[in-house]
Design a protein around this motif. Structure first.
Motif, mmCIF file in Angstrom:
data_model
loop_
_atom_site.group_PDB
_atom_site.id
_atom_site.type_symbol
_atom_site.label_atom_id
_atom_site.label_comp_id
_atom_site.label_asym_id
_atom_site.label_seq_id
_atom_site.Cartn_x
_atom_site.Cartn_y
_atom_site.Cartn_z
ATOM 1 N N PHE A 241 -3.463 -35.057 -15.272
ATOM 2 C CA PHE A 241 -2.819 -34.626 -14.041
ATOM 3 C C PHE A 241 -3.000 -35.596 -12.882
ATOM 4 N N GLY A 242 -3.471 -36.773 -13.150
ATOM 5 C CA GLY A 242 -3.655 -37.754 -12.086
ATOM 6 C C GLY A 242 -5.092 -38.212 -12.008
ATOM 7 N N ASN A 243 -5.314 -39.254 -11.186
ATOM 8 C CA ASN A 243 -6.647 -39.860 -11.153
ATOM 9 C C ASN A 243 -7.604 -39.176 -10.187
ATOM 10 N N GLU A 244 -7.196 -38.057 -9.600
ATOM 11 C CA GLU A 244 -8.114 -37.273 -8.770
ATOM 12 C C GLU A 244 -8.347 -35.924 -9.447
ATOM 13 N N PRO A 245 -9.562 -35.403 -9.387
ATOM 14 C CA PRO A 245 -9.850 -34.131 -10.061
ATOM 15 C C PRO A 245 -9.080 -32.972 -9.459
ATOM 16 N N LEU A 246 -8.780 -31.986 -10.281
ATOM 17 C CA LEU A 246 -8.106 -30.785 -9.809
ATOM 18 C C LEU A 246 -9.044 -29.980 -8.906
ATOM 19 N N LYS A 247 -8.433 -29.289 -7.969
ATOM 20 C CA LYS A 247 -9.185 -28.374 -7.119
ATOM 21 C C LYS A 247 -8.564 -26.990 -7.220
ATOM 22 N N GLU A 248 -9.343 -25.990 -6.962
ATOM 23 C CA GLU A 248 -8.805 -24.634 -6.955
ATOM 24 C C GLU A 248 -7.904 -24.450 -5.738
ATOM 25 N N VAL A 249 -6.711 -23.918 -5.958
ATOM 26 C CA VAL A 249 -5.763 -23.706 -4.870
ATOM 27 C C VAL A 249 -6.236 -22.526 -4.018
ATOM 28 N N LYS A 250 -6.309 -22.743 -2.702
ATOM 29 C CA LYS A 250 -6.736 -21.686 -1.791
ATOM 30 C C LYS A 250 -5.670 -21.330 -0.758
ATOM 31 N N LEU A 251 -4.651 -22.193 -0.650
ATOM 32 C CA LEU A 251 -3.573 -21.933 0.301
ATOM 33 C C LEU A 251 -2.248 -22.395 -0.286
ATOM 34 N N LEU A 252 -1.258 -21.513 -0.299
ATOM 35 C CA LEU A 252 0.109 -21.877 -0.661
ATOM 36 C C LEU A 252 0.989 -21.718 0.560
ATOM 37 N N VAL A 253 1.645 -22.810 0.943
ATOM 38 C CA VAL A 253 2.611 -22.778 2.031
ATOM 39 C C VAL A 253 3.998 -22.887 1.413
ATOM 40 N N CYS A 254 4.861 -21.972 1.809
ATOM 41 C CA CYS A 254 6.191 -21.896 1.203
ATOM 42 C C CYS A 254 7.268 -21.980 2.278
ATOM 43 N N SER A 255 8.193 -22.897 2.092
ATOM 44 C CA SER A 255 9.353 -22.953 2.979
ATOM 45 C C SER A 255 10.197 -21.703 2.732
ATOM 46 N N PHE A 256 10.517 -20.996 3.798
ATOM 47 C CA PHE A 256 11.201 -19.706 3.652
ATOM 48 C C PHE A 256 12.642 -19.878 3.166
ATOM 49 N N ASP A 257 13.408 -20.675 3.890
ATOM 50 C CA ASP A 257 14.819 -20.857 3.545
ATOM 51 C C ASP A 257 14.955 -21.816 2.367
ATOM 52 N N GLY A 258 15.588 -21.354 1.314
ATOM 53 C CA GLY A 258 15.812 -22.196 0.142
ATOM 54 C C GLY A 258 14.729 -22.108 -0.906
ATOM 55 N N CYS A 259 13.614 -21.429 -0.573
ATOM 56 C CA CYS A 259 12.546 -21.215 -1.562
ATOM 57 C C CYS A 259 12.344 -19.722 -1.791
ATOM 58 N N PHE A 260 12.003 -19.009 -0.713
ATOM 59 C CA PHE A 260 11.927 -17.550 -0.843
ATOM 60 C C PHE A 260 13.341 -16.960 -0.910
ATOM 61 N N THR A 261 14.264 -17.598 -0.189
ATOM 62 C CA THR A 261 15.671 -17.192 -0.250
ATOM 63 C C THR A 261 16.462 -18.272 -0.963
ATOM 64 N N ASN A 262 17.720 -17.972 -1.227
ATOM 65 C CA ASN A 262 18.571 -18.984 -1.857
ATOM 66 C C ASN A 262 19.243 -19.887 -0.835
ATOM 67 N N GLY A 263 18.847 -19.749 0.414
ATOM 68 C CA GLY A 263 19.383 -20.599 1.465
ATOM 69 C C GLY A 263 20.665 -20.082 2.093
ATOM 70 N N ARG A 264 21.219 -19.029 1.547
ATOM 71 C CA ARG A 264 22.460 -18.482 2.095
ATOM 72 C C ARG A 264 22.156 -17.405 3.138
ATOM 73 N N ILE A 265 22.999 -17.363 4.157
ATOM 74 C CA ILE A 265 22.867 -16.355 5.215
ATOM 75 C C ILE A 265 24.159 -15.554 5.281
#
Length: 407
Positions: A241-265
């Motif tokens: 997975f790359g030359n840096e060790p994996l870390k446990e994910v503690k924060l997920l940031v999600c773009s609202f438009d186009g990720c949580f929604t399909n981008g249509r209004i």
């Protein structure tokens, strides 16, 4: 090599080796169309071996030989150079040796070729580093990969012939236990290293060659479609997975438009804004929070009323002009490093966040710039289950961290 030896070498006028990694990726795969760039565990298949080759640091150049525009595009995204192979070596009947020989005719500077198979997604840089030493320092002209198998072989009986079979690799009267038998070595097709003169003679292996034994966990080869889901699980557990060790994910940031929604209004008759979303994504957010992962939403628009109405119980930031500064502020206040932050975005405005995050992902319909930057490309589109899919991916990687003790 010590200083004196290196000095003597440079004084002799001998040119240093140019070892090139070469991945053959023809566009006309019959079993799985465009198999070489089909996403496997969120990354195009060829990306796994290109990452390992580049991170090994032993190659003077890394190449993909292809006849297809889309494969060329993906190869360049992962940092490889591209050799456009001719139609003569792109046929169904063309051999790997013919394609490698053509590559050498166009690249006279190359003295050693490390032919790496695109279908070996669990390849690790450590293996390539050891093989480079074997062919550059230990005097071998060729080195190829093998894996140890504990399989008892029997002579085949032709159809329609009434005869008994005979054992080929065991004595039935003294059938050994697995732990009492060393097994046998089989080519696993992961890589074939050879010096130029060996290839020019029409061979990938010669008398002054040897094998390199890979561990069974890293020996994954994809040839038929049924292998795909199995390979994904193997890659998630044993892949590089790359030359840096994996870390446990503690924060997920999600773009609202186009990720949580399909981008249509959509607008109602009274001009109220209406959006659609997938319930699976709301479930994904809930599951992440139960596993201790904070989820936060970010938007360039003022959609706070909509987000509030969804009752997702997530911190949000709207009217954002610089997403990276917002995510950086969240990260610092939580006392996290970037390796503990995951980011799901879909537009050019998300690219800088995708570059920084320890885990970066995009929906299947994200723009090209975002896809090029992301470490994981979802099978689902924005507003169609991408967050739920990413949640499952995060859980699998967290299990990997916990099972291997990586911190």
């Amino acid at each position: 090599m010590d200083g004196a030896a290196a000095s003597a070498c440079s004084g002799s006028g001998a040119k240093p080796d140019h070892m090139a990694a070469l991945v053959l990726a023809r566009g006309g795969s019959k079993g799985i169309p465009l198999k070489n760039i089909k996403p496997l565990a969120g990354i195009p298949l060829i990306g796994w071996v290109l990452r390992a080759a580049i991170d090994s640091g032993v190659f003077q150049s890394v190449w993909v030989s292809t006849d297809h525009d889309e494969i060329e595009k993906v190869a360049k995204q992962f940092g490889a150079q591209v050799h456009r192979r001719s139609p003569e070596v792109s046929k169904d009947s063309s051999t790997s040796l013919e394609a490698i020989q053509e590559f050498l005719r166009y690249h006279p500077e190359v003295t050693i070729v490390g032919n790496i198979q695109a279908t070996s997604p669990c390849l690790h840089p450590a293996d390539l580093i050891k093989v480079a030493k074997m062919i550059q320092e230990d005097g071998y002209n060729s080195v190829f990969s093998v894996v140890r198998r504990h399989l008892f072989r029997w002579r085949e009986i032709k159809k329609g012939v009434n005869e008994v079979t005979k054992p080929l690799s065991l004595n039935p009267a003294k059938r050994p236990r697995r732990q009492d038998w060393d097994g046998e070595l089989y080519e696993n097709g992961s890589f074939y290293f050879a010096k130029r003169h060996v290839i020019e003679k029409g061979r990938l292996q010669d008398e002054n060659g040897t094998y390199y034994e890979m561990c069974a966990e890293h020996s994954v080869d994809i040839d038929v479609d049924i292998d795909w889901p199995i390979a994904e699980q193997r890659v998630l557990r044993y892949g590089y997975f790359g030359n840096e060790p994996l870390k446990e994910v503690k924060l997920l940031v999600c773009s609202f438009d186009g990720c949580f929604t399909n981008g249509r209004i959509y607008l109602s008759e009274d001009q109220k804004e209406i959006i659609s979303y997938d319930v699976r994504d709301a479930v994904g957010i809930s599951l992440l929070k139960k596993r201790g992962v904070q989820v936060r939403l970010i938007s360039e628009r003022d959609c706070s009323k909509i987000i509030s109405a969804l009752k997702l119980d997530c911190e949000m930031k709207v009217n954002v002009t610089n997403k990276l500064e917002v995510v950086k502020d969240w990260k610092n206040k939580m006392g996290l490093c970037w390796k503990e932050v995951a980011y799901l975005g879909n537009e050019e405005a998300d690219v800088e966040c995708l570059k920084k995050a320890g885990m970066s992902a995009v929906p299947a319909d994200a723009c090209g710039a975002a896809q090029k930057t992301a470490g994981y490309i979802c099978k689902c589109k924005g507003g169609r289950g991408a967050i739920r899919e990413l949640a499952d991916h995060i859980f699998l990687l967290m299990e990997k961290v916990n099972s291997t003790g990586m911190k």
